[in-house]
Design a protein around this motif. Structure first.
Motif, mmCIF file in Angstrom:
data_model
loop_
_atom_site.group_PDB
_atom_site.id
_atom_site.type_symbol
_atom_site.label_atom_id
_atom_site.label_comp_id
_atom_site.label_asym_id
_atom_site.label_seq_id
_atom_site.Cartn_x
_atom_site.Cartn_y
_atom_site.Cartn_z
ATOM 1 N N GLY A 1 -11.732 -0.890 4.183
ATOM 2 C CA GLY A 1 -11.339 -1.403 2.877
ATOM 3 C C GLY A 1 -12.542 -1.607 1.987
ATOM 4 O O GLY A 1 -13.686 -1.601 2.434
ATOM 5 N N ASP A 2 -12.240 -1.804 0.721
ATOM 6 C CA ASP A 2 -13.320 -1.977 -0.231
ATOM 7 C C ASP A 2 -12.877 -2.912 -1.353
ATOM 8 O O ASP A 2 -11.698 -3.172 -1.542
ATOM 9 N N TRP A 3 -13.838 -3.421 -2.068
ATOM 10 C CA TRP A 3 -13.548 -4.382 -3.135
ATOM 11 C C TRP A 3 -12.790 -3.762 -4.296
ATOM 12 O O TRP A 3 -11.909 -4.428 -4.852
ATOM 13 N N PRO A 4 -13.070 -2.516 -4.693
ATOM 14 C CA PRO A 4 -12.274 -1.948 -5.785
ATOM 15 C C PRO A 4 -10.775 -1.916 -5.478
ATOM 16 O O PRO A 4 -9.949 -2.122 -6.364
ATOM 17 N N THR B 1 6.511 -1.228 -13.619
ATOM 18 C CA THR B 1 6.211 -1.866 -12.336
ATOM 19 C C THR B 1 6.478 -0.902 -11.186
ATOM 20 O O THR B 1 5.768 -0.937 -10.185
ATOM 21 N N ARG B 2 7.472 -0.049 -11.333
ATOM 22 C CA ARG B 2 7.722 0.960 -10.306
ATOM 23 C C ARG B 2 6.497 1.862 -10.162
ATOM 24 O O ARG B 2 6.037 2.149 -9.055
ATOM 25 N N LEU B 3 5.942 2.285 -11.297
ATOM 26 C CA LEU B 3 4.746 3.138 -11.270
ATOM 27 C C LEU B 3 3.540 2.389 -10.709
ATOM 28 O O LEU B 3 2.734 2.971 -9.968
ATOM 29 N N LEU B 4 3.414 1.116 -11.062
ATOM 30 C CA LEU B 4 2.322 0.308 -10.508
ATOM 31 C C LEU B 4 2.411 0.255 -8.981
ATOM 32 O O LEU B 4 1.408 0.446 -8.287
ATOM 33 N N LEU B 5 3.610 -0.023 -8.470
ATOM 34 C CA LEU B 5 3.780 -0.114 -7.021
ATOM 35 C C LEU B 5 3.506 1.226 -6.341
ATOM 36 O O LEU B 5 2.896 1.269 -5.264
ATOM 37 N N GLU B 6 3.931 2.311 -6.965
ATOM 38 C CA GLU B 6 3.623 3.640 -6.411
ATOM 39 C C GLU B 6 2.116 3.868 -6.375
ATOM 40 O O GLU B 6 1.587 4.417 -5.410
ATOM 41 N N GLY B 7 1.432 3.463 -7.441
ATOM 42 C CA GLY B 7 -0.020 3.606 -7.491
ATOM 43 C C GLY B 7 -0.713 2.780 -6.417
ATOM 44 O O GLY B 7 -1.655 3.252 -5.768
ATOM 45 N N LEU B 8 -0.244 1.551 -6.211
ATOM 46 C CA LEU B 8 -0.837 0.705 -5.174
ATOM 47 C C LEU B 8 -0.627 1.310 -3.787
ATOM 48 O O LEU B 8 -1.529 1.282 -2.943
ATOM 49 N N THR B 9 0.561 1.865 -3.574
ATOM 50 C CA THR B 9 0.838 2.520 -2.299
ATOM 51 C C THR B 9 -0.101 3.706 -2.104
ATOM 52 O O THR B 9 -0.653 3.900 -1.012
ATOM 53 N N ALA B 10 -0.320 4.487 -3.153
ATOM 54 C CA ALA B 10 -1.219 5.644 -3.063
ATOM 55 C C ALA B 10 -2.651 5.198 -2.755
ATOM 56 O O ALA B 10 -3.342 5.834 -1.951
ATOM 57 N N VAL B 11 -3.079 4.096 -3.360
ATOM 58 C CA VAL B 11 -4.427 3.581 -3.107
ATOM 59 C C VAL B 11 -4.557 3.172 -1.638
ATOM 60 O O VAL B 11 -5.552 3.483 -0.977
#
Length: 156
Positions: free
Chosen positions: A104-107, A130-140
């Motif tokens: 893991g990392d701080w970013p 928010t759906r797009l945000l959650l998808e982005g977090l999952t991708a990260v």
């Protein structure tokens, strides 16, 4: 041969429950939810204060403190209908566990914190954003899990 006698005691609670009237289970649940809702503003302020603490943790790069704060956020998010907030905070918990394990990392933490702030600013309502945000977090998190030394879990 002895005979066995069975005694039936009638408790005061059983007597009270047998009396007609009172609240139905549905009414009692609605009343409880309404009472809980009166604390929502205070809870949202507490969530924001915990996020501010997490910002300070990030500034100090105090890896060991991230999970403690993230799990406190998760606990608070679970009390109310916070829609997309709960999965975003759950993701932050996953990232913080990975950080404790050396991955893991701080970013990644900071991206989750920004997304959580955006969800809170939108009053925790589900939307296309928010759906797009959650998808982005999952991708990260998936990217992090696939990185050398990644922690593998990407549940949401």
């Amino acid at each position: 041969m002895t005979q066995t006698k069975t005694f039936r005691y009638k408790s005061s609670l059983a007597s009270k429950m047998a009396v007609p009237g009172g609240k139905s289970v549905g009414d009692a649940l609605r009343a409880a939810e309404g009472a809980l809702e009166t604390h929502r503003d205070a809870a949202m302020q507490s969530l924001n204060a915990t996020l501010t603490d997490l910002d300070a943790v990030c500034a100090r790069r105090a890896r060991s403190e991230v999970y403690e704060r993230a799990s406190a956020l998760l606990d608070m998010a679970g009390f109310f209908d916070t829609g997309p907030l709960h999965p975003a905070v759950f993701g932050l918990c996953e990232v913080s566990v990975g950080m404790e394990e050396g991955a893991g990392d701080w970013p990644t933490v900071e991206v989750h914190l920004r997304a959580i702030r955006m969800i809170l600013a939108g009053d925790c309502r589900a939307s296309e954003n928010t759906r797009l945000l959650l998808e982005g977090l999952t991708a990260v998190r998936q990217r992090l899990a696939g990185a050398p030394g990644g922690h593998g879990s990407t549940a949401q």
